[in-house]
Design a protein around this motif. Structure first.
Motif, short mmCIF file in Angstrom:
data_model
loop_
_atom_site.label_atom_id
_atom_site.label_comp_id
_atom_site.label_asym_id
_atom_site.label_seq_id
_atom_site.Cartn_x
_atom_site.Cartn_y
_atom_site.Cartn_z
N ARG A 24 0.80 -1.36 -0.18
CA ARG A 24 0.16 0.28 -0.34
C ARG A 24 0.88 1.13 -0.31
O ARG A 24 0.57 2.20 -0.32
N MET A 25 1.89 1.30 0.31
CA MET A 25 2.93 2.68 0.32
C MET A 25 3.87 2.44 -0.91
O MET A 25 4.06 3.44 -0.95
N TRP A 54 7.47 8.24 7.20
CA TRP A 54 7.59 8.71 6.19
C TRP A 54 8.88 9.86 6.34
O TRP A 54 8.38 10.25 6.86
N THR A 55 10.01 10.34 6.62
CA THR A 55 11.45 11.11 6.25
C THR A 55 11.49 11.44 4.94
O THR A 55 12.96 10.18 4.77
N PHE A 56 11.75 12.58 4.31
CA PHE A 56 12.64 12.56 3.55
C PHE A 56 13.03 13.93 3.80
O PHE A 56 12.82 15.18 4.40
N ASP A 75 2.33 16.13 -3.28
CA ASP A 75 0.86 16.22 -3.87
C ASP A 75 1.50 14.69 -4.25
O ASP A 75 0.19 13.64 -4.25
N LYS A 76 2.58 13.86 -4.72
CA LYS A 76 2.51 12.57 -5.97
C LYS A 76 2.47 12.24 -4.93
O LYS A 76 1.59 10.42 -5.02
N ILE A 77 3.09 11.27 -3.15
CA ILE A 77 2.37 11.07 -2.11
C ILE A 77 0.49 10.85 -1.97
O ILE A 77 0.08 10.21 -1.82
N ARG A 84 -3.88 7.62 4.21
CA ARG A 84 -4.01 8.67 4.36
C ARG A 84 -3.55 9.55 5.22
O ARG A 84 -2.53 9.14 6.57
N VAL A 85 -2.84 10.89 4.75
CA VAL A 85 -1.64 11.43 5.16
C VAL A 85 -2.60 12.07 6.50
O VAL A 85 -3.61 12.57 6.28
#
Length: 93
Positions: A24-25, A54-56, A75-77, A84-85
């Protein structure tokens, strides 16, 4: 040089296994880790099936450049992750 730490927390309702969670991720590491100005890792909730964090780390020559890159990541995520974010944090260093 400008650096931003972008952390996203996800809720994955109905997710029943770590294998399903990985599916799913949708391969965030592979998708964003190829960009030389972005480092990415699963930074939290690793053992939970129904949540993920998740960290970027985004590096650029201007604040505008790193903000734009962060917006593109978000946006892409939103379009590609089956979840859900729940929270987004941007920390400028």
């Amino acid at each position: 040089m400008h650096i931003v730490i972008l952390t996203l927390s996800f809720s994955l309702p109905g997710c029943g296994s770590l294998k399903e969670k990985r599916g799913r991720m949708g391969g965030l590491h592979a998708r964003f880790g190829n960009n030389p100005s972005v480092a990415v890792c699963e930074s939290g909730e690793r053992d939970r099936h129904d949540a993920s964090e998740w960290t970027f780390v985004v590096v650029g020559l201007s604040k505008r450049e790193v903000e734009s890159q962060c917006s593109q990541i978000e946006d892409k995520i939103e379009r590609t992750v089956d979840g859900r974010v729940m929270n987004v944090v941007r920390e400028f260093i």
